[in-house]
Design a protein around this motif. Structure first.
Motif, mmCIF file in Angstrom:
data_model
loop_
_atom_site.group_PDB
_atom_site.id
_atom_site.type_symbol
_atom_site.label_atom_id
_atom_site.label_comp_id
_atom_site.label_asym_id
_atom_site.label_seq_id
_atom_site.Cartn_x
_atom_site.Cartn_y
_atom_site.Cartn_z
ATOM 1 N N UNK A 5 -2.689 15.873 10.733
ATOM 2 C CA UNK A 5 -2.812 14.431 11.001
ATOM 3 C C UNK A 5 -1.747 13.655 10.229
ATOM 4 N N UNK A 6 -1.093 12.717 10.893
ATOM 5 C CA UNK A 6 -0.010 11.981 10.233
ATOM 6 C C UNK A 6 0.058 10.556 10.763
ATOM 7 N N UNK A 7 0.736 9.747 9.984
ATOM 8 C CA UNK A 7 0.866 8.323 10.303
ATOM 9 C C UNK A 7 2.299 7.896 10.001
ATOM 10 N N UNK A 8 2.976 7.326 11.016
ATOM 11 C CA UNK A 8 4.331 6.821 10.841
ATOM 12 C C UNK A 8 4.242 5.327 10.594
ATOM 13 N N UNK A 9 4.646 4.893 9.406
ATOM 14 C CA UNK A 9 4.506 3.477 9.060
ATOM 15 C C UNK A 9 5.543 2.639 9.778
ATOM 16 N N UNK A 10 5.121 1.431 10.148
ATOM 17 C CA UNK A 10 6.045 0.466 10.731
ATOM 18 C C UNK A 10 6.688 0.928 12.013
ATOM 19 N N UNK A 11 5.939 1.607 12.894
ATOM 20 C CA UNK A 11 6.521 2.084 14.140
ATOM 21 C C UNK A 11 6.884 0.901 15.025
ATOM 22 N N UNK A 12 8.172 0.771 15.320
ATOM 23 C CA UNK A 12 8.611 -0.294 16.203
ATOM 24 C C UNK A 12 8.358 0.134 17.655
ATOM 25 N N UNK B 179 0.197 13.051 0.356
ATOM 26 C CA UNK B 179 1.522 13.518 0.754
ATOM 27 C C UNK B 179 2.232 12.446 1.569
ATOM 28 N N UNK B 180 3.483 12.194 1.222
ATOM 29 C CA UNK B 180 4.317 11.241 1.963
ATOM 30 C C UNK B 180 5.674 11.872 2.238
ATOM 31 N N UNK B 181 6.187 11.659 3.436
ATOM 32 C CA UNK B 181 7.509 12.131 3.821
ATOM 33 C C UNK B 181 8.418 10.908 3.919
ATOM 34 N N UNK B 182 9.479 10.870 3.103
ATOM 35 C CA UNK B 182 10.416 9.753 3.113
ATOM 36 C C UNK B 182 11.695 10.169 3.827
ATOM 37 N N UNK C 286 -0.955 -1.647 6.064
ATOM 38 C CA UNK C 286 -2.311 -1.626 5.531
ATOM 39 C C UNK C 286 -2.923 -0.286 5.869
ATOM 40 N N UNK C 287 -3.712 0.227 4.971
ATOM 41 C CA UNK C 287 -4.394 1.492 5.223
ATOM 42 C C UNK C 287 -5.774 1.418 4.621
ATOM 43 N N UNK C 288 -6.604 2.358 4.992
ATOM 44 C CA UNK C 288 -7.945 2.408 4.454
ATOM 45 C C UNK C 288 -8.110 3.681 3.648
ATOM 46 N N UNK C 289 -9.084 3.669 2.748
ATOM 47 C CA UNK C 289 -9.306 4.831 1.916
ATOM 48 C C UNK C 289 -9.754 6.033 2.737
ATOM 49 N N UNK C 290 -10.271 5.795 3.918
ATOM 50 C CA UNK C 290 -10.755 6.891 4.751
ATOM 51 C C UNK C 290 -9.650 7.529 5.589
ATOM 52 N N UNK C 291 -8.429 6.989 5.561
ATOM 53 C CA UNK C 291 -7.335 7.520 6.359
ATOM 54 C C UNK C 291 -6.700 8.697 5.639
ATOM 55 N N UNK C 292 -7.217 9.872 5.864
ATOM 56 C CA UNK C 292 -6.704 11.070 5.214
ATOM 57 C C UNK C 292 -5.632 11.690 6.083
ATOM 58 N N UNK C 293 -4.428 11.126 6.020
ATOM 59 C CA UNK C 293 -3.317 11.591 6.840
ATOM 60 C C UNK C 293 -2.040 11.629 6.007
ATOM 61 N N UNK C 294 -1.080 12.415 6.465
ATOM 62 C CA UNK C 294 0.240 12.418 5.843
ATOM 63 C C UNK C 294 0.990 11.181 6.313
ATOM 64 N N UNK C 295 1.669 10.508 5.390
ATOM 65 C CA UNK C 295 2.421 9.303 5.722
ATOM 66 C C UNK C 295 3.902 9.603 5.839
ATOM 67 N N UNK C 296 4.518 9.144 6.924
ATOM 68 C CA UNK C 296 5.958 9.234 7.102
ATOM 69 C C UNK C 296 6.503 7.820 7.035
ATOM 70 N N UNK D 294 9.570 22.480 10.497
ATOM 71 C CA UNK D 294 8.624 23.591 10.414
ATOM 72 C C UNK D 294 8.377 23.987 8.957
ATOM 73 N N UNK D 295 9.443 23.979 8.144
ATOM 74 C CA UNK D 295 9.301 24.314 6.723
ATOM 75 C C UNK D 295 8.428 23.282 6.008
ATOM 76 N N UNK D 296 8.642 22.004 6.330
ATOM 77 C CA UNK D 296 7.849 20.940 5.716
ATOM 78 C C UNK D 296 6.383 21.077 6.122
ATOM 79 N N UNK D 297 6.134 21.345 7.403
ATOM 80 C CA UNK D 297 4.766 21.503 7.883
ATOM 81 C C UNK D 297 4.077 22.678 7.192
ATOM 82 N N UNK D 298 4.809 23.777 7.033
ATOM 83 C CA UNK D 298 4.246 24.947 6.357
ATOM 84 C C UNK D 298 3.923 24.626 4.904
ATOM 85 N N UNK D 299 4.831 23.886 4.259
ATOM 86 C CA UNK D 299 4.609 23.517 2.854
ATOM 87 C C UNK D 299 3.393 22.606 2.717
ATOM 88 N N UNK D 300 3.202 21.700 3.645
ATOM 89 C CA UNK D 300 2.035 20.820 3.610
ATOM 90 C C UNK D 300 0.755 21.635 3.719
#
Length: 259
Positions: free
Chosen positions: A64-71, A41-44, A245-255, A10-16
């Motif tokens: 909006x967010x994107x989780x990279x490499x979701x198995x 913004x990226x969350x590691x 891979x991502x596109x320039x139009x993908x305006x999302x937070x990356x996890x 919740x704190x991270x979401x508020x900060x974003x």
């Protein structure tokens, strides 16, 4: 631990949200500051344990967010439904894909109805979708449903809409970017609405993940994309990493993991 992760998320979401409203980043290309965007913004994280706390909070805060490499994305029901539908658009005569499409939330036919339209067909060797269209036009009384008296009418309209969508998009699948094809399929069949009614937030996120993946490979033809998707699934089953891979139009937070 769960409550702590929820508070942290919740704190991270508020900060974003604060960064998007008032934050700035320095643009290297222009050597000038500009307004912070989600893509900046990226969350590691070290491990995926507790990741759901962040994705759930981001959904609640409408970030909006994107989780990279979701198995396992390819094994989720919604991904299976979408890829199956894409294969059906590529070959409407594939009865196995057609059967899965008719049973899926795209159409939601009962097995009893599918069996009846198959058995009553006067053209035994005709493709299943052709038999379904003939059944829709010839049947006088739709099979009643014990669950609800209106279910039969809903099924009939759902089948009519599903067949119309397949007929239309199968002519466009080789001429339109795949992510746009899938988006039209979702909108015109009401698939997302089905998930919303069942409050399947994770399933909706998985659909967005698949659409972003398709957008990243929108230059591929449908056959090549399906082969690549199959290869991607096999690599994940073996525990091998996949290049993101991502596109320039993908305006999302990356996890993403840090290794």
């Amino acid at each position: 631990m769960g409550e702590f992760r929820d508070r942290q998320a919740a704190q991270v979401a508020t900060r974003i949200q604060q960064l998007i409203e008032t934050g700035q980043v320095h643009e290297k290309e222009t050597d000038k500051p500009r307004k912070c965007e989600l893509r900046d913004i990226a969350i590691l994280y070290r491990a995926r344990t507790g990741l759901e706390s962040f994705t759930d909070k981001f959904d609640r805060y409408e970030i909006p967010h994107h989780v990279t490499g979701v198995r396992g994305l390819a094994k989720t029901q919604e991904a299976l439904d979408l890829i199956n539908a894409l294969r059906l658009l590529n070959n409407p005569h594939d009865d196995r894909r057609a059967f899965a499409f008719l049973r899926s939330p795209f159409v939601c036919l009962r097995d009893e109805v599918i069996a009846r339209l198959r058995l009553l067909s006067t053209e035994e060797n005709a493709p299943l979708l052709t038999q379904a269209a003939r059944f829709l036009g010839d049947v006088d009384s739709w099979p009643s449903a014990p669950e609800h008296e209106r279910l039969g009418a809903i099924e009939k309209e759902s089948l009519r809409r599903g067949l119309r969508v397949i007929e239309h998009l199968s002519t466009l699948v080789h001429r339109m970017p795949l992510d746009e094809t899938l988006e039209q399929l979702l909108q015109r069949t009401g698939y997302r609405l089905h998930l919303l009614l069942h409050e399947e937030k994770q399933a909706l996120s998985n659909i967005d993940e698949l659409l972003r993946f398709a957008e990243g490979y929108r230059d591929l033809d449908v056959d090549t994309f399906l082969e690549y998707w199959k290869l991607r699934d096999e690599l994940h089953d073996k525990g091998l990493p996949e290049a993101t891979r991502s596109t320039e139009d993908s305006n999302v937070v990356t996890l993403s993991t840090i290794h």
